[in-house]
Every structure is written in C-alpha cells, then in structure tokens.
Design a protein around this motif. Structure first.
Motif, mmCIF file in Angstrom:
data_model
loop_
_atom_site.group_PDB
_atom_site.id
_atom_site.type_symbol
_atom_site.label_atom_id
_atom_site.label_comp_id
_atom_site.label_asym_id
_atom_site.label_seq_id
_atom_site.Cartn_x
_atom_site.Cartn_y
_atom_site.Cartn_z
ATOM 1 N N CYS A 43 81.604 11.904 38.546
ATOM 2 C CA CYS A 43 80.338 11.277 38.179
ATOM 3 C C CYS A 43 80.523 10.432 36.917
ATOM 4 O O CYS A 43 81.412 10.680 36.103
ATOM 5 N N TYR A 44 79.630 9.438 36.790
ATOM 6 C CA TYR A 44 79.727 8.434 35.751
ATOM 7 C C TYR A 44 78.322 8.072 35.272
ATOM 8 O O TYR A 44 77.355 8.174 36.034
ATOM 9 N N ASP A 45 78.215 7.610 34.027
ATOM 10 C CA ASP A 45 76.973 7.021 33.550
ATOM 11 C C ASP A 45 76.727 5.756 34.369
ATOM 12 O O ASP A 45 77.545 4.835 34.362
ATOM 13 N N ASN A 54 83.785 14.181 31.801
ATOM 14 C CA ASN A 54 84.861 14.667 30.944
ATOM 15 C C ASN A 54 84.977 16.179 31.101
ATOM 16 O O ASN A 54 84.089 16.926 30.679
ATOM 17 N N ALA A 55 86.061 16.609 31.735
ATOM 18 C CA ALA A 55 86.252 18.040 31.993
ATOM 19 C C ALA A 55 86.372 18.822 30.696
ATOM 20 O O ALA A 55 85.844 19.941 30.574
ATOM 21 N N ILE A 95 90.084 22.984 37.772
ATOM 22 C CA ILE A 95 91.486 22.986 37.347
ATOM 23 C C ILE A 95 92.375 22.113 38.219
ATOM 24 O O ILE A 95 93.199 21.342 37.716
ATOM 25 N N TYR A 96 92.226 22.191 39.528
ATOM 26 C CA TYR A 96 93.225 21.637 40.435
ATOM 27 C C TYR A 96 93.135 20.127 40.629
ATOM 28 O O TYR A 96 94.062 19.520 41.149
ATOM 29 N N GLY A 97 92.025 19.504 40.233
ATOM 30 C CA GLY A 97 91.901 18.074 40.448
ATOM 31 C C GLY A 97 91.862 17.737 41.927
ATOM 32 O O GLY A 97 91.621 18.592 42.780
ATOM 33 N N VAL A 135 89.516 10.697 37.107
ATOM 34 C CA VAL A 135 89.893 11.690 36.096
ATOM 35 C C VAL A 135 89.875 13.077 36.737
ATOM 36 O O VAL A 135 89.540 13.231 37.912
ATOM 37 N N ALA A 136 90.257 14.083 35.959
ATOM 38 C CA ALA A 136 90.196 15.462 36.446
ATOM 39 C C ALA A 136 88.779 15.760 36.915
ATOM 40 O O ALA A 136 87.824 15.628 36.153
ATOM 41 N N ASN A 137 88.646 16.157 38.166
ATOM 42 C CA ASN A 137 87.334 16.254 38.808
ATOM 43 C C ASN A 137 86.899 17.695 39.043
ATOM 44 O O ASN A 137 87.671 18.634 38.862
#
Length: 203
Positions: A43-45, A54-55, A95-97, A135-137
């Motif tokens: 998700c994003y602004d 940001n995880a 954790i796993y992305g 990014v890490a999701n």
C-alpha cells in the motif's frame, strides 16, 4: 463492515493481481474464499505514492512481528495508511516478502516461474511506479513461525475457507494485492485459488 451495499465487490482470479485507491474512511475486506491462499499486499499514500508501506515503522510501533487486529500499516513518513479493524485469522506474515522468479530459483532451483513480484511490477506500472516501489510486503492469510533458534518456514493449512481481514483507510491509500501463484511451498496448499475483495463506504 456495514450493511450498506458495497461500492465494489470483485473476485481476483488465482495467480493474478488487483489494485484500487481506497479513500479515507472506506474499508477494504479481503476474503480467502477457498482457504489456504496467501495474499501478498502493498500500500501507498495515494496522493504521494513515493510514501509507501514501511514494515519497520509498522512492526516497531506495534511491537510485534505479525499483523493482526488493531495493527496500523504505516508509510515511510510515519503516516497511517490502513488499520486492521476485522480479522478472522488473528496473525499474518510480515517476514517472507513476496515470491519472485529469482527467489524461486535460489531456494528451489526452479527457473521461469510466475510470481507476486512480477504481478506487482506489472500492476504498479499502471500507476506510474516501477520496481523500486516494491518493498517488504504483508502476506495476509500466511504465517511464518519463528523458532527459538531463529529457524523459520511457511506454515501449512493456516487459513480456513472464508477467512477475512478488514482494512480501514486512515488516509487515501493505493492498495495492490496479488493472489499468490506460489506452488513450491505450502502457502497456498500447492493449489492457488481466487480471493474476493469488497470495498464499503465510510460509516
């Protein structure tokens, strides 16, 4: 969720990707229709898509390695994007992305696979974003237990049919999700299936 007719109800076919701007006050429900289906989520602004999930901010503020009821998904800036207001499962992976062709080759020795990374890349391009936005999701309906010695792995048979998570938009948020195509580990029970997305209005 309310009894008001939804603004949108859509089935995301297995292995495919979906995106939408969820306006502040709206709720996105993600339903694991058949069970055992991982849903990779970013998700994003929506106003400034460079300000992305940001995880690290999310995990440190919550004091937990997992996503669950009450978790707020924060952006790089610290802006709250979405809040988990309903959760029938109780814990989701951070954790796993996402799976990728490169990772499948490194872990399993298999090349040329479809992946959530490829799904994200193609869908983000529609919003003017490139691979640097990946990014890490969050992995909804997937669990990665961490043992005392640091060992981790994908848990099997985690999500019963009909499991759902509700995400209330704290601000206008672009969401992108992939009905994960992974078939080399048990996150989908080796059989990817569709998921349902439902968007309801504020209130």
């Amino acid at each position: 969720m309310t009894d008001t007719p939804p603004l949108l109800e859509h089935v995301v076919p297995a292995t495919t990707v979906w995106s939408r701007v969820i306006r502040a006050g709206e709720t996105l429900r993600i339903v694991d229709i058949a069970g055992r289906q991982a849903v990779d989520f970013l998700c994003y602004d929506a106003v400034d898509p460079g300000d992305r999930y940001n995880a690290t901010n999310t995990l440190k503020v919550q004091g937990s390695a997992f996503i669950g009821l009450g978790t707020v998904l924060y952006a790089d800036s610290g802006k709250p994007l979405l809040r988990v207001t309903g959760d029938s499962l109780g814990r989701h992976d951070t954790i796993y992305g996402c799976c990728s062709e490169a990772n499948n080759r490194l872990r399993y020795g298999v090349a040329g696979t479809h992946s959530c990374y490829a799904n994200f890349e193609s869908e983000l391009a529609k919003h003017g974003l490139d691979r640097s936005a990946i990014v890490a999701n969050v992995n909804f309906f997937m669990q990665v237990p961490v043992e005392a010695d640091g060992t981790l792995g994908v848990a099997a048979d985690v999500s019963p049919p009909g499991s759902h998570v509700d995400l209330l938009a704290e601000s206008d948020a672009l969401v992108v999700l992939s009905a994960c195509p992974q078939m080399l580990n048990p996150c989908n029970g080796y059989n990817p299936t569709p998921v349902r997305v439902i968007v309801t209005a504020a209130g």
